[in-house]
Design an enzyme around this catalytic site. Structure first.
Site: not given
Length: 765
Positions: A286-287
């Site tokens: 995920d970012w």
């Protein structure tokens, strides 16, 4: 929400030097070993359908320099509007990879549709529709040159009732979620676009999802502490279905799992995903979810987004000094390139991110992602996620009323919509407008939005009738000749924050104010998650209630089709609605930092597998509306239950077999077939979701293990059939590390919902 003030108070009492474990813990060394270490990271084998892709990928990677291999493993900035981008390798005709949100339509660009959200698909209980929606949505991503769709969501699974991202997932049940994610993966990837099923694993709250610095003190991400049995029977279950379907990527999440960060947790990545489930694709963060360098690579992470300072040349340095094997880097690159070949993206794929500038307001090429042939599916997917939960005296469908009055902020569309504004914190956008999608990276960019008021006015135009409206007042005037009063409210949720409550006083007061003046008050709730209704559900003038969830851009058209009877509601609840918030017990709110774990917040999944309806059944709590509940304009009768064992020599554990995508293939051996007859006993054509629940010895009272949605003309009867495979009937044996069939009597239930089950039977193993 993050309780920063409470956390500051808590941290005020924390010693920042070494402390005894029974007091305030100040070092994560205290938690070492709580998540078992599993090394080395397994190399992709190219099993099954991946054989050709792996052969090509290995040949491709053999031509790369070490720097080129490294560049495949982390995102770089680009001039596109892609959420993330992997750089091209021109000399080998590799044009790079565009990865973009979201699970309900391409975000941050134009000429695309805003599809129904995950919770809406879950409420449809329709496998075929889930696949068709995914196929057409994937085609839009393909036309825009998106290689990887950042979704679908199967974590969170809805453990926490106030979870801010529950609406992005399909349901609070692993079986229903698994069935729908399987169809979604297959549908999207049939278009030549990959999916990254997320958020792996145990990502059940937004509160403390990321590390924070509070008053100069570092606070780690929350740790989801899950035992092995629970992780297999609940949270891993839908990911297993996604891998079985061929998901080319899995996105690891922000939180810690048993006190090891999800994107460097060797047990969940190397052990569960790549070994037990035989996952052949790549793991993407995920970012901003990478918290370790070489440790994360060795633990099974393959790609970092949106960029990294922890890898790069550090990977080749680690290989040189022996802290990482060269084969690990080769495997990372091979897994990534294999997906490119697996999806045939090496042939006639659009330029990555074409027609998607970094700013939608800048000059750019027009690339139309939409297509005429998807319109019927777009509308049907919006219709089928509506759930009718109350309909007194057949208040619905409306019979061409001469005057309808419309109230409530949720009836009208927003004054404007900024494609670039839908990342975090979009709640002001929907506080006074109709809710077609939740907030955060899971929001979408609709081609248009038909609000309920507009659609109702159009219906009045076609019928030659009248509409009055006041969508701003909390206590509006009501024309006493109104034949129906429609009240529109919503319940917003967004990434980044958990919900503060499952009701709100303003909306509830609006409903009761209108109901006090109108004896045919119909309430429509666009809800991004569970919405409690106890303040007005039993009001004598509230005659009908529709939980409209998040239908996407066709929200108004879909609702009017239901209100006026052109469509018969067929949705069922994919979660449990309690009579009061306290009925959810410890699973109402997200976990908050507490001494001695103030610096390392802990969320103990001590309830095990007992979430949602399983918990209500276990504790004998009567819900307001149970899991699987939903009304229709017709009625359905059940009869003719039959149970047939298809394998009389069933072993306790599955026979040994080479691991394939999804794990041991013998888990999918069918053992029992259950059939029943469903009759449309009413006078209106309609669709019914027949549901099968099984009571496994020494387990929950009942667990969903089958469903079949059948469309029946008035008076028509059809047979529904459910095949129960080995995994469906097994429980996870922690000591044996295998799925185990329990000896004893299995209870079988078939019916309309988890608590309306007219057919019962049993079989023994």
């Amino acid at each position: 929400m993050h309780s920063i003030s409470a956390l500051l108070s808590l941290l005020g009492g924390l010693a920042l030097s070494s402390a005894a474990p029974t007091q305030n813990i100040t070092s994560d060394a205290y938690f070492y070993g709580q998540s078992p270490a599993v090394y080395p990271s397994p190399e992709g084998t190219g099993t099954g359908s991946w054989a050709s892709a792996y052969e090509k990928a290995k040949a491709f990677v053999a031509q790369l320099t070490d720097d080129e291999k490294v560049n495949l493993t982390a995102g770089v900035s680009s001039k596109t509007g892609c959420s993330g981008f992997i750089a091209e390798i021109p000399r080998l005709n590799f044009t790079g990879l565009c990865v973009s949100d979201a699970s309900n339509g391409l975000r941050g660009t134009d000429y695309v549709n805003g599809w129904s959200s995950g919770i809406h698909v879950g409420a449809s209980w329709n496998r075929t529709l889930a696949r068709d929606r995914a196929k057409y949505m994937g085609q839009e991503f393909h036309r825009k040159g998106v290689n990887l769709l950042l979704g679908p969501v199967v974590g969170p699974l809805g453990r926490v009732a106030e979870g801010g991202r529950n609406w992005e997932g399909f349901s609070n049940d692993p079986y229903l979620t698994g069935a729908l994610v399987y169809e979604t993966v297959q549908g999207v990837q049939s278009s030549g676009v990959g999916v990254s099923t997320k958020h792996y694993i145990g990502n059940e709250q937004e509160t403390n999802r990321n590390p924070e610095t509070v008053n100069g003190v570092d606070v780690a991400s929350v740790s989801s502490n899950i035992d092995d049995k629970t992780i297999h029977e609940l949270y891993l279950w839908p990911f297993q279905d996604a891998v079985l379907a061929g998901s080319v990527a899995i996105m690891c999440s922000y939180e810690r799992i048993n006190n090891s960060y999800a994107c460097q947790n060797s047990k969940t990545l190397n052990g569960l995903l790549k070994t037990e489930l035989g996952f052949q694709g790549y793991v993407i963060t995920d970012w901003g979810a990478q918290h370790g360098g070489i440790a994360s690579a060795n633990a099974g992470l393959d790609m970092v987004m949106p960029e990294t300072t922890l890898w790069g040349s550090n990977l080749t340095t680690a290989i040189a000094n022996g802290t990482m094997e060269a084969s690990r880097l080769d495997d990372m690159a091979t897994r990534i390139i294999a997906t490119w070949y697996q999806l045939n993206q090496d042939t006639d794929f659009p330029t990555p991110g074409v027609g998607m500038p970094a700013s939608a307001q800048s000059e750019h090429q027009v690339v139309v992602g939409t297509a005429p042939d998807e319109k019927s599916t777009l509308l049907e997917s919006a219709i089928e996620g509506h759930v009718l939960v109350k309909n007194t005296n057949n208040a619905l469908p409306l019979q061409t009323p001469q005057l309808v009055s419309v109230f409530g902020y949720d009836a009208k569309v927003t004054d404007s919509f900024d494609l670039a504004s839908t990342v975090l914190g979009t709640s002001p956008l929907f506080q006074n407008y109709t809710l077609w999608v939740g907030g955060g990276s899971g929001s979408n960019s609709p081609a248009y939005v038909i609000a309920p008021l507009n659609a109702i006015q159009q219906q009045a135009y076609e019928d030659g009738t009248s509409v009055l409206w006041d969508v701003s007042a909390q206590d509006p005037e009501v024309d006493p000749t109104s034949e129906a009063c429609l009240v529109f409210i919503n319940s917003f949720a967004t990434e980044g924050y958990d919900r503060s409550a499952l009701t709100d006083d303003y909306s509830d007061t609006l409903v009761t104010n209108v109901a006090s003046k109108c004896n045919n008050t119909i309430v429509v709730v666009h809800n991004a998650g569970i919405r409690l209704v106890y303040n007005w559900i039993d009001h004598e003038n509230v005659t009908a209630v529709v939980l409209a969830h998040l239908p996407g851009q066709d929200t108004g058209h879909a609702l009017v089709d239901i209100l006026y009877g052109r469509a018969n509601p067929s949705g069922k609840l994919p979660y449990t609605i309690a009579k009061q918030a306290s009925d959810y017990g410890s699973l109402l709110h997200p976990s908050e930092p507490q001494t001695p774990y103030g610096l390392f917040p802990q969320s103990d999944f001590s309830e095990g597998v007992y979430i949602d309806y399983r918990a209500f059944d276990k504790d004998n709590i009567t819900p307001q509306f149970e899991f699987g509940f939903g009304l229709s304009y017709t009625t359905f009768a059940y009869s003719g239950l039959s149970i047939e064992k298809t394998n009389e020599t069933t072993s306790e554990y599955p026979p040994s077999a080479a691991i394939q995508e999804g794990g041991n293939p013998r888990l999918w051996d069918d053992l029992v077939t259950v059939t029943a007859e469903v009759q449309n006993s009413g006078s209106v054509d309609g669709a019914e979701v027949a549901q099968l629940y099984v009571g496994i010895p020494n387990g929950p009272v009942r667990q969903l293990r089958g469903f079949d949605k059948v469309l029946l003309s008035a008076g028509e009867t059809a047979q529904v059939s459910f095949s129960l495979n080995r995994r469906d009937l097994s429980t996870w044996n922690v000591e044996a590390q295998q799925w185990q069939l329990q000896s004893g009597t299995y209870q079988v239930y078939v019916g309309r919902s988890s608590r309306d089950l007219p057919l019962t039977g049993e079989f023994s193993i």
